[in-house]
Design a protein around this motif. Structure first.
Motif, mmCIF file in Angstrom:
data_model
loop_
_atom_site.group_PDB
_atom_site.id
_atom_site.type_symbol
_atom_site.label_atom_id
_atom_site.label_comp_id
_atom_site.label_asym_id
_atom_site.label_seq_id
_atom_site.Cartn_x
_atom_site.Cartn_y
_atom_site.Cartn_z
ATOM 1 N N LEU A 1 -5.729 -10.659 -4.388
ATOM 2 C CA LEU A 1 -5.594 -10.427 -2.944
ATOM 3 C C LEU A 1 -4.160 -10.094 -2.553
ATOM 4 C CD1 LEU A 1 -7.935 -13.198 -1.503
ATOM 5 C CD2 LEU A 1 -8.299 -10.728 -1.468
ATOM 6 N N LEU A 2 -3.194 -10.810 -3.128
ATOM 7 C CA LEU A 2 -1.788 -10.521 -2.817
ATOM 8 C C LEU A 2 -1.390 -9.135 -3.299
ATOM 9 C CD1 LEU A 2 -0.073 -13.945 -3.596
ATOM 10 C CD2 LEU A 2 -0.397 -12.903 -1.356
ATOM 11 N N ASN A 3 -1.886 -8.746 -4.469
ATOM 12 C CA ASN A 3 -1.596 -7.394 -4.959
ATOM 13 C C ASN A 3 -2.248 -6.327 -4.095
ATOM 14 O OD1 ASN A 3 0.143 -7.770 -7.144
ATOM 15 N ND2 ASN A 3 -1.549 -8.372 -8.459
ATOM 16 N N PHE A 4 -3.366 -6.656 -3.482
ATOM 17 C CA PHE A 4 -4.075 -5.701 -2.633
ATOM 18 C C PHE A 4 -3.463 -5.606 -1.240
ATOM 19 C CE2 PHE A 4 -7.623 -4.659 0.284
ATOM 20 C CZ PHE A 4 -7.914 -3.395 -0.185
ATOM 21 N N ILE A 5 -3.007 -6.736 -0.701
ATOM 22 C CA ILE A 5 -2.545 -6.767 0.690
ATOM 23 C C ILE A 5 -1.018 -6.729 0.806
ATOM 24 C CG2 ILE A 5 -2.530 -8.135 2.814
ATOM 25 C CD1 ILE A 5 -5.298 -9.230 1.885
ATOM 26 N N VAL A 6 -0.327 -7.626 0.111
ATOM 27 C CA VAL A 6 1.110 -7.806 0.311
ATOM 28 C C VAL A 6 1.937 -6.806 -0.500
ATOM 29 C CG1 VAL A 6 3.011 -9.459 0.091
ATOM 30 C CG2 VAL A 6 0.766 -10.240 0.849
ATOM 31 N N ARG A 7 1.520 -6.517 -1.712
ATOM 32 C CA ARG A 7 2.318 -5.654 -2.590
ATOM 33 C C ARG A 7 2.582 -4.270 -1.996
ATOM 34 N NH1 ARG A 7 2.298 -2.282 -7.201
ATOM 35 N NH2 ARG A 7 3.833 -2.958 -8.719
ATOM 36 N N PRO A 8 1.593 -3.590 -1.409
ATOM 37 C CA PRO A 8 1.911 -2.275 -0.818
ATOM 38 C C PRO A 8 2.950 -2.348 0.308
ATOM 39 C CG PRO A 8 -0.450 -2.531 -1.041
ATOM 40 C CD PRO A 8 0.154 -3.845 -1.369
ATOM 41 N N ILE A 9 2.913 -3.420 1.070
ATOM 42 C CA ILE A 9 3.894 -3.594 2.145
ATOM 43 C C ILE A 9 5.289 -3.778 1.554
ATOM 44 C CG2 ILE A 9 4.595 -5.094 4.063
ATOM 45 C CD1 ILE A 9 1.546 -5.681 4.426
ATOM 46 N N LEU A 10 5.388 -4.624 0.515
ATOM 47 C CA LEU A 10 6.684 -4.839 -0.125
ATOM 48 C C LEU A 10 7.208 -3.568 -0.792
ATOM 49 C CD1 LEU A 10 6.251 -8.362 -1.766
ATOM 50 C CD2 LEU A 10 7.621 -7.763 0.226
#
Length: 114
Positions: A41-50
């Motif tokens: 989930l973090l790779n799907f949601i947060v990673r693109p933002i970072l």
């Protein structure tokens, strides 16, 4: 069905790395499954933002800053999940590298069976 199998393979990779790396600890198998879900989930949601926010640094470092972003994702999972602990950013970096490598091996074996 494929999603569940990939999730279980990711959890198995997390368990293997938790037993091998001294700076990473995982309490139970349920925790490993939770880590696999949360990392997904973090790779799907947060990673693109970072990645978008740090694009200039990533370009200057020829993409090596993406390794730091992966370590930050692991540290975020560490903060969110009880029973999963990573000592510092260096262990998180090594964990993320080895997890990616182990997942690619396991997922390629999954594709071979089909």
């Amino acid at each position: 069905m494929n999603l569940i199998l990939r999730l279980l393979l990711s959890a198995a990779a997390v368990i293997i790395l938790g037993n091998i790396l001294p700076g990473v600890a995982i309490d139970t198998y349920v925790t490993a499954i939770t880590v696999a879900v949360v990392l997904g989930l973090l790779n799907f949601i947060v990673r693109p933002i970072l990645v978008l926010l740090t694009l200039p640094v990533t370009i200057i470092t020829f993409g090596f800053f993406l390794l730091i972003i992966n370590a930050i994702i692991v540290l975020l999972a560490n903060a969110l999940i009880n029973g999963f602990s990573v000592s510092n950013i260096w262990w998180a970096l090594l964990f993320s590298l080895l997890l990616s490598f182990l997942q690619s091996i396991l997922f390629s074996l999954l594709k071979k069976d089909k």
